[in-house]
Design a protein around this motif. Structure first.
Motif, PDB file in Angstrom:
ATOM      1  N   ILE A   5     -18.918  20.242 -54.902  1.00  0.00           N
ATOM      2  CA  ILE A   5     -19.413  19.568 -55.745  1.00  0.00           C
ATOM      3  C   ILE A   5     -18.412  18.554 -56.238  1.00  0.00           C
ATOM      4  N   THR A   6     -18.972  17.050 -56.157  1.00  0.00           N
ATOM      5  CA  THR A   6     -18.092  15.757 -57.003  1.00  0.00           C
ATOM      6  C   THR A   6     -18.696  15.841 -58.219  1.00  0.00           C
ATOM      7  N   ALA A   7     -17.833  15.452 -59.290  1.00  0.00           N
ATOM      8  CA  ALA A   7     -18.217  15.247 -60.556  1.00  0.00           C
ATOM      9  C   ALA A   7     -17.301  14.251 -61.388  1.00  0.00           C
ATOM     10  N   PHE A  85     -23.050  15.658 -54.279  1.00  0.00           N
ATOM     11  CA  PHE A  85     -22.126  14.607 -54.677  1.00  0.00           C
ATOM     12  C   PHE A  85     -22.704  13.716 -56.102  1.00  0.00           C
ATOM     13  N   SER A  86     -22.262  14.342 -57.204  1.00  0.00           N
ATOM     14  CA  SER A  86     -22.802  13.929 -58.410  1.00  0.00           C
ATOM     15  C   SER A  86     -21.666  13.231 -58.915  1.00  0.00           C
ATOM     16  N   ALA A  87     -20.691  12.693 -58.471  1.00  0.00           N
ATOM     17  CA  ALA A  87     -19.778  11.713 -59.236  1.00  0.00           C
ATOM     18  C   ALA A  87     -20.138  10.506 -59.182  1.00  0.00           C
ATOM     19  N   ALA A  88     -19.807   9.783 -60.448  1.00  0.00           N
ATOM     20  CA  ALA A  88     -20.098   8.381 -60.414  1.00  0.00           C
ATOM     21  C   ALA A  88     -18.852   7.577 -59.875  1.00  0.00           C
ATOM     22  N   VAL A  89     -18.600   7.514 -58.727  1.00  0.00           N
ATOM     23  CA  VAL A  89     -17.551   7.006 -57.945  1.00  0.00           C
ATOM     24  C   VAL A  89     -17.508   5.486 -58.253  1.00  0.00           C
ATOM     25  N   ALA A  90     -16.249   4.947 -58.566  1.00  0.00           N
ATOM     26  CA  ALA A  90     -16.507   3.256 -58.748  1.00  0.00           C
ATOM     27  C   ALA A  90     -16.615   2.815 -57.422  1.00  0.00           C
ATOM     28  N   ASP A  91     -17.543   1.648 -57.587  1.00  0.00           N
ATOM     29  CA  ASP A  91     -17.797   1.137 -56.124  1.00  0.00           C
ATOM     30  C   ASP A  91     -16.817   0.256 -55.685  1.00  0.00           C
ATOM     31  N   TYR A  92     -15.950  -0.497 -56.656  1.00  0.00           N
ATOM     32  CA  TYR A  92     -14.891  -1.371 -56.411  1.00  0.00           C
ATOM     33  C   TYR A  92     -13.754  -1.030 -57.093  1.00  0.00           C
ATOM     34  N   ARG A 115     -14.026  -2.787 -52.123  1.00  0.00           N
ATOM     35  CA  ARG A 115     -15.137  -1.795 -52.098  1.00  0.00           C
ATOM     36  C   ARG A 115     -14.145  -0.512 -51.902  1.00  0.00           C
ATOM     37  N   THR A 116     -14.596   0.342 -52.394  1.00  0.00           N
ATOM     38  CA  THR A 116     -13.999   1.972 -52.443  1.00  0.00           C
ATOM     39  C   THR A 116     -14.599   2.277 -51.421  1.00  0.00           C
ATOM     40  N   GLU A 117     -14.011   3.703 -50.615  1.00  0.00           N
ATOM     41  CA  GLU A 117     -14.657   4.432 -49.825  1.00  0.00           C
ATOM     42  C   GLU A 117     -15.949   4.917 -50.205  1.00  0.00           C
ATOM     43  N   ASP A 118     -17.021   4.945 -49.277  1.00  0.00           N
ATOM     44  CA  ASP A 118     -18.223   5.455 -49.667  1.00  0.00           C
ATOM     45  C   ASP A 118     -18.278   7.055 -49.349  1.00  0.00           C
ATOM     46  N   ILE A 119     -17.928   7.792 -50.272  1.00  0.00           N
ATOM     47  CA  ILE A 119     -17.676   9.433 -49.869  1.00  0.00           C
ATOM     48  C   ILE A 119     -19.099   9.814 -49.392  1.00  0.00           C
ATOM     49  N   LEU A 120     -20.362   9.723 -50.224  1.00  0.00           N
ATOM     50  CA  LEU A 120     -21.170  10.341 -49.610  1.00  0.00           C
ATOM     51  C   LEU A 120     -21.699   9.712 -48.326  1.00  0.00           C
ATOM     52  N   GLY A 121     -21.614   8.455 -48.203  1.00  0.00           N
ATOM     53  CA  GLY A 121     -21.953   7.910 -46.943  1.00  0.00           C
ATOM     54  C   GLY A 121     -21.210   8.048 -45.755  1.00  0.00           C
ATOM     55  N   GLY A 135     -27.371  13.589 -52.532  1.00  0.00           N
ATOM     56  CA  GLY A 135     -26.708  12.867 -53.388  1.00  0.00           C
ATOM     57  C   GLY A 135     -27.414  12.371 -54.493  1.00  0.00           C
ATOM     58  N   PHE A 136     -26.679  11.644 -55.552  1.00  0.00           N
ATOM     59  CA  PHE A 136     -27.510  11.403 -56.619  1.00  0.00           C
ATOM     60  C   PHE A 136     -27.733   9.642 -56.658  1.00  0.00           C
ATOM     61  N   ALA A 137     -28.948   9.359 -57.154  1.00  0.00           N
ATOM     62  CA  ALA A 137     -29.030   7.872 -57.307  1.00  0.00           C
ATOM     63  C   ALA A 137     -29.187   7.486 -58.675  1.00  0.00           C
ATOM     64  N   ALA A 138     -28.533   6.640 -59.193  1.00  0.00           N
ATOM     65  CA  ALA A 138     -28.852   6.115 -60.724  1.00  0.00           C
ATOM     66  C   ALA A 138     -29.161   4.634 -60.485  1.00  0.00           C
ATOM     67  N   GLU A 139     -30.806   4.538 -60.924  1.00  0.00           N
ATOM     68  CA  GLU A 139     -31.313   3.421 -60.815  1.00  0.00           C
ATOM     69  C   GLU A 139     -31.760   2.781 -61.870  1.00  0.00           C
ATOM     70  N   THR A 140     -32.035   1.553 -62.314  1.00  0.00           N
ATOM     71  CA  THR A 140     -32.612   1.129 -63.283  1.00  0.00           C
ATOM     72  C   THR A 140     -34.129   0.366 -63.140  1.00  0.00           C
ATOM     73  N   HIS A 153     -30.554   6.251 -45.403  1.00  0.00           N
ATOM     74  CA  HIS A 153     -29.201   5.535 -44.913  1.00  0.00           C
ATOM     75  C   HIS A 153     -27.954   6.396 -44.988  1.00  0.00           C
ATOM     76  N   LYS A 154     -27.921   7.286 -45.905  1.00  0.00           N
ATOM     77  CA  LYS A 154     -26.700   8.158 -45.829  1.00  0.00           C
ATOM     78  C   LYS A 154     -27.037   9.528 -45.378  1.00  0.00           C
ATOM     79  N   GLY A 155     -28.057   9.869 -44.715  1.00  0.00           N
ATOM     80  CA  GLY A 155     -28.465  11.049 -43.837  1.00  0.00           C
ATOM     81  C   GLY A 155     -28.196  12.257 -44.896  1.00  0.00           C
TER      82      GLY A 155
HETATM   83  N1  CTP Z   1     -21.003   7.955 -53.883  1.00  0.00           N
HETATM   84  C1  CTP Z   1     -19.924   8.273 -53.339  1.00  0.00           C
HETATM   85  N2  CTP Z   1     -18.718   7.340 -53.118  1.00  0.00           N
HETATM   86  C2  CTP Z   1     -18.938   6.150 -53.447  1.00  0.00           C
HETATM   87  C3  CTP Z   1     -20.120   5.574 -54.216  1.00  0.00           C
HETATM   88  C4  CTP Z   1     -21.107   6.625 -54.589  1.00  0.00           C
HETATM   89  O1  CTP Z   1     -19.935   9.529 -52.968  1.00  0.00           O
HETATM   90  N3  CTP Z   1     -17.954   5.423 -53.463  1.00  0.00           N
HETATM   91  C5  CTP Z   1     -22.034   8.918 -54.231  1.00  0.00           C
HETATM   92  C6  CTP Z   1     -22.447   9.168 -55.723  1.00  0.00           C
HETATM   93  O2  CTP Z   1     -21.680  10.450 -55.862  1.00  0.00           O
HETATM   94  C7  CTP Z   1     -23.935   9.389 -55.605  1.00  0.00           C
HETATM   95  C8  CTP Z   1     -24.333   8.299 -54.516  1.00  0.00           C
HETATM   96  O3  CTP Z   1     -23.252   8.383 -53.736  1.00  0.00           O
HETATM   97  O4  CTP Z   1     -24.038  10.685 -55.008  1.00  0.00           O
HETATM   98  C9  CTP Z   1     -24.753   7.153 -55.315  1.00  0.00           C
HETATM   99  O5  CTP Z   1     -24.981   6.113 -54.078  1.00  0.00           O
HETATM  100  P1  CTP Z   1     -24.793   4.605 -54.277  1.00  0.00           P
HETATM  101  O6  CTP Z   1     -25.324   4.067 -53.242  1.00  0.00           O
HETATM  102  O7  CTP Z   1     -23.183   4.459 -54.639  1.00  0.00           O
HETATM  103  O8  CTP Z   1     -25.439   4.549 -55.699  1.00  0.00           O
HETATM  104  P2  CTP Z   1     -25.236   3.483 -56.511  1.00  0.00           P
HETATM  105  O9  CTP Z   1     -23.698   3.084 -57.034  1.00  0.00           O
HETATM  106  O10 CTP Z   1     -26.298   3.456 -57.517  1.00  0.00           O
HETATM  107  O11 CTP Z   1     -25.469   2.106 -55.412  1.00  0.00           O
HETATM  108  P3  CTP Z   1     -25.950   0.962 -55.219  1.00  0.00           P
HETATM  109  O12 CTP Z   1     -24.881   0.024 -56.086  1.00  0.00           O
HETATM  110  O13 CTP Z   1     -26.083   0.387 -54.167  1.00  0.00           O
HETATM  111  O14 CTP Z   1     -27.244   0.829 -56.218  1.00  0.00           O
END
Ligand code: CTP
Length: 216
Positions: A5-7, A85-92, A115-121, A135-140, A153-155
């Motif tokens: 579990i990531t957090a 994968f519940s962590a809120a990983v920074a995308d950049y 961009r950071t590594e997409d861990i889930l992807g 995976g988790f998806a946080a959306e507005t 997309h992420k299997g």
């Molecule tokens: N995640 C991850 N590694 C990252 C970014 C996200 O593992 N670098 C995981 C999160 O833990 C979560 C999921 O991916 O389970 C969220 O998907 P993501 O596509 O990153 O969601 P958003 O950040 O909401 O994407 P977007 O900006 O495309 O809406």
């Protein structure tokens, strides 16, 4: 079963005293880890910086950056039956970390990010994970459509979709209300409740759906 579990958030350094991060408290991930442990599973919890104490009976690996979280996942994913994968990983992250504290000078400052590594992807193709992937998806907006797209997309086998536009649930809140998105366009709404109660529901669902007979 063995769960990974990531957090929590990650922190991406700008200089020795500053970083980019987000408001994730880590509560959902820790609640999931505790619920899995309480259901008799082995748990490896890979956590960004949070204020929650280490939960007993769980292997806790503390990391700061997305790169460190990726490396920790890579080292521990093998042999796990389910990964959440519940962590809120920074995308950049900043392209460069200043070696010394940055002094203020010009009126404007532009940070270049990459961009950071997409861990889930990376879990499926890059890391070869064949267990149950959540995976988790946080959306507005367009919650379900975006979550279903992420699922394919992420299997993933499940996306826990979170409407972060609603006050009092999700990010940095004690409660959460989610919709589970499953292959074939199936959705399961899970009503608002404490993160601990919700975690028990999620672990029960994951355990049931990942049982060998469920995939036949
Ligand atoms: N995640 C991850 N590694 C990252 C970014 C996200 O593992 N670098 C995981 C999160 O833990 C979560 C999921 O991916 O389970 C969220 O998907 P993501 O596509 O990153 O969601 P958003 O950040 O909401 O994407 P977007 O900006 O495309 O809406």
């Amino acid at each position: 079963m063995r769960f990974l579990i990531t957090a929590g958030p990650t922190r991406e350094p700008i200089d020795p005293v500053r970083f980019l991060s987000n408001r994730s408290s880590g509560r959902m991930g820790y609640a999931l880890a505790e619920a899995a442990r309480d259901a008799g599973h082995e748990v490896v919890l890979i956590s960004g910086p949070v204020t929650i104490p280490a939960p007993p009976g769980i292997t806790l690996i503390r990391v700061e950056t997305a790169r460190e979280m990726f490396n920790a996942v890579q080292s521990h994913l093998n042999g796990c039956d389910a990964a959440i994968f519940s962590a809120a990983v920074a995308d950049y992250r900043p392209v460069q970390m200043a070696g010394q504290k940055m002094k203020k000078s010009a009126e404007r400052l532009t940070l270049e990010l990459e961009r950071t590594e997409d861990i889930l992807g990376s879990a499926r193709a890059k890391l070869g994970f064949s267990g149950f992937l959540v995976g988790f998806a946080a959306e507005t907006e367009n919650l379900i459509a975006h979550a279903q797209e992420k699922l394919e997309h992420k299997g993933c086998d499940m996306i826990v979709a979170n409407d972060v536009s609603q006050a009092g649930i999700g990010f940095d809140s004690a409660e959460n209300e989610v919709t589970l998105c499953l292959p074939g366009g199936r959705t399961v709404p899970i009503p608002r409740q404490s993160k601990a109660a919700l975690a028990r529901v999620l672990i029960a669902q994951i355990t049931q759906l990942s049982a060998p007979q469920a995939s036949q």
